[in-house]
Design a protein around this motif. Structure first.
Motif, PDB file in Angstrom:
ATOM      1  N   THR A   1      -1.638  -1.899  65.780  1.00 41.41           N
ATOM      2  CA  THR A   1      -2.027  -0.488  65.858  1.00 41.41           C
ATOM      3  C   THR A   1      -2.137  -0.023  67.317  1.00 41.41           C
ATOM      4  N   ILE A   2      -1.306   0.968  67.645  1.00 48.65           N
ATOM      5  CA  ILE A   2      -1.247   1.501  69.017  1.00 48.65           C
ATOM      6  C   ILE A   2      -1.874   2.890  69.020  1.00 48.65           C
ATOM      7  N   TYR A   3      -2.847   3.111  69.931  1.00 52.33           N
ATOM      8  CA  TYR A   3      -3.437   4.456  70.052  1.00 52.33           C
ATOM      9  C   TYR A   3      -2.540   5.316  70.944  1.00 52.33           C
ATOM     10  N   GLY A   4      -2.216   6.530  70.464  1.00 51.15           N
ATOM     11  CA  GLY A   4      -1.369   7.443  71.249  1.00 51.15           C
ATOM     12  C   GLY A   4       0.064   6.935  71.288  1.00 51.15           C
ATOM     13  N   ASN A   5       0.806   7.344  72.357  1.00 48.25           N
ATOM     14  CA  ASN A   5       2.230   6.966  72.402  1.00 48.25           C
ATOM     15  C   ASN A   5       2.459   5.557  72.946  1.00 48.25           C
ATOM     16  N   GLY A   6       1.398   4.903  73.414  1.00 45.28           N
ATOM     17  CA  GLY A   6       1.517   3.512  73.862  1.00 45.28           C
ATOM     18  C   GLY A   6       2.031   3.361  75.283  1.00 45.28           C
ATOM     19  N   GLU A   7       2.291   4.491  75.955  1.00 45.18           N
ATOM     20  CA  GLU A   7       2.808   4.402  77.330  1.00 45.18           C
ATOM     21  C   GLU A   7       1.687   4.229  78.352  1.00 45.18           C
ATOM     22  N   GLN A   8       0.418   4.350  77.899  1.00 46.87           N
ATOM     23  CA  GLN A   8      -0.699   4.103  78.813  1.00 46.87           C
ATOM     24  C   GLN A   8      -0.708   2.635  79.228  1.00 46.87           C
ATOM     25  N   SER A   9      -1.010   2.394  80.502  1.00 48.61           N
ATOM     26  CA  SER A   9      -0.989   1.009  81.007  1.00 48.61           C
ATOM     27  C   SER A   9      -2.388   0.521  81.294  1.00 48.61           C
ATOM     28  N   ARG A  10      -2.498  -0.794  81.383  1.00 45.25           N
ATOM     29  CA  ARG A  10      -3.741  -1.442  81.798  1.00 45.25           C
ATOM     30  C   ARG A  10      -3.370  -2.580  82.739  1.00 45.25           C
ATOM     31  N   ASP A  11      -4.374  -3.050  83.467  1.00 42.06           N
ATOM     32  CA  ASP A  11      -4.179  -4.249  84.276  1.00 42.06           C
ATOM     33  C   ASP A  11      -4.833  -5.390  83.493  1.00 42.06           C
ATOM     34  N   PHE A  12      -4.020  -6.208  82.855  1.00 39.92           N
ATOM     35  CA  PHE A  12      -4.539  -7.282  81.995  1.00 39.92           C
ATOM     36  C   PHE A  12      -4.717  -8.545  82.827  1.00 39.92           C
ATOM     37  N   ILE A  13      -5.919  -9.110  82.757  1.00 42.50           N
ATOM     38  CA  ILE A  13      -6.192 -10.310  83.557  1.00 42.50           C
ATOM     39  C   ILE A  13      -6.834 -11.381  82.682  1.00 42.50           C
ATOM     40  N   HIS A  14      -6.351 -12.595  82.848  1.00 43.65           N
ATOM     41  CA  HIS A  14      -6.819 -13.690  81.999  1.00 43.65           C
ATOM     42  C   HIS A  14      -8.241 -14.092  82.374  1.00 43.65           C
ATOM     43  N   VAL A  15      -9.020 -14.464  81.356  1.00 44.25           N
ATOM     44  CA  VAL A  15     -10.429 -14.800  81.587  1.00 44.25           C
ATOM     45  C   VAL A  15     -10.591 -15.968  82.583  1.00 44.25           C
ATOM     46  N   TRP A  16      -9.641 -16.907  82.590  1.00 41.86           N
ATOM     47  CA  TRP A  16      -9.786 -18.023  83.545  1.00 41.86           C
ATOM     48  C   TRP A  16      -9.491 -17.575  84.980  1.00 41.86           C
TER      49      TRP A  16
ATOM     50  N   ASN B   1       8.100 -11.658  61.305  1.00 40.54           N
ATOM     51  CA  ASN B   1       8.207 -10.354  61.974  1.00 40.54           C
ATOM     52  C   ASN B   1       6.942  -9.539  61.739  1.00 40.54           C
ATOM     53  N   VAL B   2       6.563  -8.722  62.742  1.00 40.34           N
ATOM     54  CA  VAL B   2       5.448  -7.775  62.539  1.00 40.34           C
ATOM     55  C   VAL B   2       5.912  -6.378  62.920  1.00 40.34           C
ATOM     56  N   LYS B   3       5.255  -5.379  62.326  1.00 41.13           N
ATOM     57  CA  LYS B   3       5.597  -3.977  62.623  1.00 41.13           C
ATOM     58  C   LYS B   3       4.541  -3.389  63.541  1.00 41.13           C
ATOM     59  N   THR B   4       4.829  -2.205  64.092  1.00 37.80           N
ATOM     60  CA  THR B   4       3.805  -1.479  64.855  1.00 37.80           C
ATOM     61  C   THR B   4       3.559  -0.131  64.191  1.00 37.80           C
ATOM     62  N   THR B   5       2.361   0.402  64.387  1.00 37.38           N
ATOM     63  CA  THR B   5       2.047   1.728  63.864  1.00 37.38           C
ATOM     64  C   THR B   5       1.226   2.471  64.920  1.00 37.38           C
ATOM     65  N   HIS B   6       1.345   3.809  64.943  1.00 33.56           N
ATOM     66  CA  HIS B   6       0.632   4.599  65.955  1.00 33.56           C
ATOM     67  C   HIS B   6      -0.539   5.356  65.338  1.00 33.56           C
ATOM     68  N   LEU B   7      -1.676   5.356  66.062  1.00 33.10           N
ATOM     69  CA  LEU B   7      -2.854   6.127  65.655  1.00 33.10           C
ATOM     70  C   LEU B   7      -3.098   7.185  66.731  1.00 33.10           C
ATOM     71  N   PRO B   8      -3.897   8.238  66.429  1.00 34.17           N
ATOM     72  CA  PRO B   8      -4.153   9.248  67.461  1.00 34.17           C
ATOM     73  C   PRO B   8      -4.818   8.621  68.695  1.00 34.17           C
ATOM     74  N   PRO B   9      -4.594   9.213  69.889  1.00 35.69           N
ATOM     75  CA  PRO B   9      -5.238   8.665  71.090  1.00 35.69           C
ATOM     76  C   PRO B   9      -6.753   8.703  70.958  1.00 35.69           C
ATOM     77  N   ARG B  10      -7.437   7.783  71.654  1.00 34.69           N
ATOM     78  CA  ARG B  10      -8.909   7.760  71.602  1.00 34.69           C
ATOM     79  C   ARG B  10      -9.467   8.622  72.721  1.00 34.69           C
ATOM     80  N   LYS B  11     -10.449   9.456  72.346  1.00 35.08           N
ATOM     81  CA  LYS B  11     -11.056  10.361  73.326  1.00 35.08           C
ATOM     82  C   LYS B  11     -11.778   9.559  74.415  1.00 35.08           C
ATOM     83  N   GLY B  12     -11.576   9.943  75.661  1.00 37.53           N
ATOM     84  CA  GLY B  12     -12.291   9.282  76.760  1.00 37.53           C
ATOM     85  C   GLY B  12     -11.542   8.109  77.354  1.00 37.53           C
ATOM     86  N   GLU B  13     -10.422   7.722  76.717  1.00 38.81           N
ATOM     87  CA  GLU B  13      -9.673   6.567  77.223  1.00 38.81           C
ATOM     88  C   GLU B  13      -8.650   7.036  78.258  1.00 38.81           C
TER      89      GLU B  13
END
Ligand SMILES: NC(=O)c1ccc[n+]([C@@H]2O[C@H](COP(=O)([O-])OP(=O)(O)OC[C@H]3O[C@@H](n4cnc5c(N)ncnc54)[C@H](O)[C@@H]3O)[C@@H](O)[C@H]2O)c1
Length: 316
Positions: free
Chosen positions: A203-218, A268-280
């Motif tokens: 489940t992807i919120y919004g169009n999915g083009e928003q980025s994040r900086d993902f960093i591993h816990v270690w 195989n898995v599918k993707t689906t889009h949900l409305p964007p989350r407010k404040g994100e």
């Protein structure tokens, strides 16, 4: 060193405790168990260098008593918080009391006993950035209550540093993922991995083009260790981003999880889009500049996202 970890039953806190014990440090943890669970540290419970306490950072007397009983505590790593946008939005009073008043209690205790404080902040303090990669000097304009409480914590920290010369350091984490001693499953990468494993659409919120900086816990743990060991003249009063400097969109993560899941599980898995989350924040290319922590403390992240996703699939 003896390190007091607030929120030591949590996802990142418990991973730090494992690492500190393996490096022969002493650890005292205080956690009210509102979200975390000490069961993940049971393997270490007989270790004489570890104390797992139940207590609340909103209770200044408890914090004082912990330090009085453990006079050799040399640093506090302060994780305890109501974490994330949704939890804070659902519980604004709890967010203010724990993330702001609780941080004040930690600082006040540290001031009375002159103990170094490492405050765990978040990239949420930046909001939608004007410039990427975001450096520590970038303006702070949080778009949700969580970011506001983290920024308030940072402001308290700088006041205690400038007014009382307390040795304080703030760390602004990107989006933390990966298996430490356990994993939460709500943030993007673990959530997609879990959804794939239960053969649900991602489940992807919004169009999915928003980025994040993902960093591993270690990699996060490496950064905290560097700050704990860092000379006072390098770290006191400083704020460091802890990220990779690489923006990755939510759509890219969904594609990676889909591909790796097929390689590992032949499904195989599918993707689906949900409305964007407010404040994100919805900025494409959102990422933290890691230059300062790399140059000052020789931080060298070791994990790539592909290995982190594979690790989550295998440990689940
Ligand atoms: N996980 C991420 O992606 C991320 C990103 C940026 C910053 N952070 C910050 O890192 C820290 C740890 O995050 P986490 O993902 O391990 O969260 P977590 O919820 O697993 O850990 C927080 C711990 O604090 C405890 N706690 C909450 N309120 C408390 C109180 N009043 N007194 C004592 N203990 C209390 C909880 O029981 C929990 O064990 C938090 O401050 C969070 O805001 C996390």
């Amino acid at each position: 060193m003896n390190v007091l970890v607030t929120g030591g039953a949590g996802y990142i806190g418990s991973t730090l405790i494992k690492q500190l014990l393996e490096k022969e440090h002493k650890v005292v943890s205080i956690d009210n168990l509102s979200r975390g669970d000490y069961k993940f540290l049971m393997k270490y419970k007989e270790n004489p260098r570890l104390k797992l306490l139940i207590g609340d950072i909103r209770d200044p007397d408890k914090l004082k008593a912990v330090i009085k009983e453990n006079k050799d505590v040399g640093a506090i790593v302060h994780f305890a918080a109501i974490p994330g946008m949704e939890r804070c939005q659902k519980n604004p009073k709890g967010a203010a009391l724990t993330n702001i008043y609780g941080t004040y209690n930690v600082l006040e205790t540290a001031r009375n006993y002159d103990i170094k404080v490492v405050f765990i902040s978040s990239a949420a303090v930046y909001g939608n950035p004007i410039e990427v990669p975001i450096s520590e000097n970038h303006s702070t304009n949080p778009t949700n209550l969580y970011g506001v409480t983290k920024l308030a914590g940072e402001k308290l920290l700088s006041a205690y540093h400038s007014s009382y010369k307390l040795n304080t350091v703030a760390l602004r984490f990107g989006n933390v993922y990966g298996f430490g001693v356990y994993s939460h499953w709500e943030t993007v990468i673990p959530k997609f991995t879990k959804q794939a494993l239960s053969e649900q659409p991602l489940t992807i919120y919004g169009n999915g083009e928003q980025s994040r900086d993902f960093i591993h816990v270690w990699d996060i743990i490496q950064a905290i260790e560097l700050v704990l060991e860092g000379e006072k003249n390098l770290v006191a009063g400083e704020t460091f981003n802890v990220g990779t400097g690489k923006p990755i969109s939510v759509n890219t993560i969904a594609n990676m999880v889909t591909k790796i899941f097929y390689e590992e599980c032949k499904k195989n898995v599918k993707t689906t889009h949900l409305p964007p989350r407010k404040g994100e924040p919805d900025t494409p290319n959102f990422c933290l500049s890691p230059i300062k922590i790399k140059n000052k403390l020789e931080f060298r992240p070791q994990w790539d996202i592909k290995s982190g996703i594979k690790q989550l699939i295998r440990y689940s």
